[in-house]
Design an enzyme around this catalytic site. Structure first.
Site, PDB file in Angstrom:
ATOM      1  CG  ASN A  35      55.030 100.383 -28.793  1.00 13.00           C
ATOM      2  OD1 ASN A  35      55.834 100.838 -29.582  1.00 13.00           O
ATOM      3  ND2 ASN A  35      54.232  99.386 -29.126  1.00 13.00           N
ATOM      4  N   PRO A  38      60.962 106.187 -29.934  1.00 12.62           N
ATOM      5  CG  PRO A  38      60.279 106.129 -27.686  1.00 12.62           C
ATOM      6  CD  PRO A  38      60.326 107.023 -28.896  1.00 12.62           C
ATOM      7  CB  THR A  39      56.604 103.947 -30.642  1.00 10.97           C
ATOM      8  OG1 THR A  39      56.595 104.639 -31.898  1.00 10.97           O
ATOM      9  CG2 THR A  39      56.373 104.937 -29.514  1.00 10.97           C
ATOM     10  CB  CYS A  40      56.928  98.914 -32.323  1.00 14.10           C
ATOM     11  SG  CYS A  40      57.966  98.347 -30.985  1.00 14.10           S
ATOM     12  CG  ASP A  41      53.565 103.719 -36.092  1.00 16.00           C
ATOM     13  OD1 ASP A  41      54.036 104.040 -37.213  1.00 16.00           O
ATOM     14  OD2 ASP A  41      52.343 103.687 -35.854  1.00 16.00           O
TER      15      ASP A  41
END
Ligand SMILES: *Cc1c(COP(=O)(O)O)cnc(C)c1O
Length: 375
Positions: A365, A321-324
């Site tokens: 995050n 789910p992270t922005c990476d």
């Protein structure tokens, strides 16, 4: 999924993602290993899963503990095991941490270099030291080669030198690589260790202990040999290379002890295609590489993932789910999930008891570290 875990999930409905450990499975794994290598002292490598309940159970069952930091040593002491049951097995330690361990009563230390011998001589006088030797890591899904250990000539020289530096040259250690699916891989390392024993003895430095490390596997998507196959291969190799003069034996299981005892429950956050005719769905979960599934790096460890839905399955890409954008779990590996999978569905990530909570980031995050419930 064990009955205890199923009941806990059904009754408690814990927030996801979470790891649920069945302590009875841990106890079974301890007994399996005990039966496979009855001659060995068991030193649980606590980085695999240091939940207080797991440590307390293993302390009660008589296990010893392999640690890598002062914090890990304190966790073991809090579990009820004394310092005489602790090995400080990291070959890379600050001298101040060695001093802190020594002050707590720890008297067994690993090394693989001259620089570490200097620190041990200064901060842990009179302690037993063992030297880690290099292994190839062949056959392992999560190899540990290169970074740890030294060649056998250097191991001999360090152990011979240890005697004159006020520490006790105690033995040799190795690690054949984690999730080692080939029981025959212990043989080459045992042969090399036996060479170090002979060489040291010839120089008036008899050694007492052989530490065969961890590497015993847990069940993921692929089948693995049972623990008896490992015990048989190791016993045969020991008698071939050491004859009747068997040293004291130590093993340091991590993954084998806790891997199959835990299930991560995760929730589907989003299902998407990247274009109208994209053949594969992206399935985004509420756990990813930074939430505890770091061992999916290079898709090395492939957890079985199950959905309660029974519809027709199709290939998916699984991501966290992270922005990476590195937070993709499986893209090359063949993972299939039902076509009627829906946002909000719960999935089970099986065999997740080892190397998950300890690999979770603190707040990348803003996501919380993976919680562990023991039942
Ligand atoms: C991590 C580690 C272990 C445990 O390895 P597994 O493959 O999980 O059994 C054992 N010994 C040392 C020194 C370790 O660093």
């Amino acid at each position: 999924m064990t009955k205890k875990i199923a009941r806990f999930l059904a009754e408690q409905r814990p927030a996801t993602p979470c790891l649920v450990m069945d302590l009875d499975m841990v106890a079974d794994n301890y007994r399996d290993l005990r039966a496979a290598v009855p001659e060995a002292g068991i030193y649980y490598a606590i980085k695999a899963n240091p939940a207080p309940e797991v440590l307390a159970l293993l302390a009660r069952l008589g296990s010893n503990f392999d640690t890598a930091s002062v914090n890990e040593i304190d966790m073991v002491l809090a579990s009820g095991a004394g310092p005489e049951r602790i090995s400080f097995g990291n070959t890379i330690k600050k001298q101040s941490d060695i001093a802190a361990a020594f002050e707590r009563g720890v008297r067994l230390y690993a090394l693989d270099s001259e620089g570490e011998l200097d620190k041990l001589a200064a901060a842990a006088p009179g302690s037993k030291v063992f030297c880690r030797i290099l292994t190839s890591g062949a056959g392992a899904d999560w190899p540990l080669s290169r970074k740890f250990g030294c060649d056998i000539e250097m191991a001999r020289d360090l152990l011979v030198a240890a005697k004159d530096r006020g520490v006790v040259p105690h033995g040799v250690s190795f690690h054949v690589g984690s999730q080692q699916r080939d029981p025959a891989q212990w043989d080459a390392a045992i042969a090399q260790a036996a060479w170090v024993f002979r060489e040291c003895e010839a120089r008036g430095v008899p050694l007492a202990m052989l530490n065969m490390g961890g590497g015993f596997p847990t069940r993921y998507r692929r089948d693995i040999p049972g623990m008896p196959a490992y015990g048989a291969a190791i016993r045969e190799s020991l008698s071939r290379h050491f004859g009747n003069r068997l040293p004291e034996i130590i093993v340091e299981p991590g993954r084998q002890m806790v891997g199959d005892a835990g299930i991560i429950q995760t929730e589907v956050v989003l299902i998407a295609r990247k274009s109208r005719n994209d053949a594969r769905r992206w399935v985004y979960l509420d756990i990813g590489k930074f939430g505890g599934l770091a061992e999916t790096m290079d898709e090395a460890i492939q957890y079985p993932i199950a959905s309660p839905r029974r519809g027709k399955v199709e290939r998916v890409i699984l991501a966290g789910p992270t922005c990476d954008s590195a937070d993709v779990l499986y893209e090359k590996a063949d993972y299939r999930l039902p076509l009627d999978l829906a946002v909000g569905d719960k999935l089970e990530i099986r065999g997740a008891g080892a190397y998950t909570t300890t690999y979770a980031s603190v707040a990348f995050n803003g996501f919380e570290p993976l919680k562990c419930h023991c039942v």
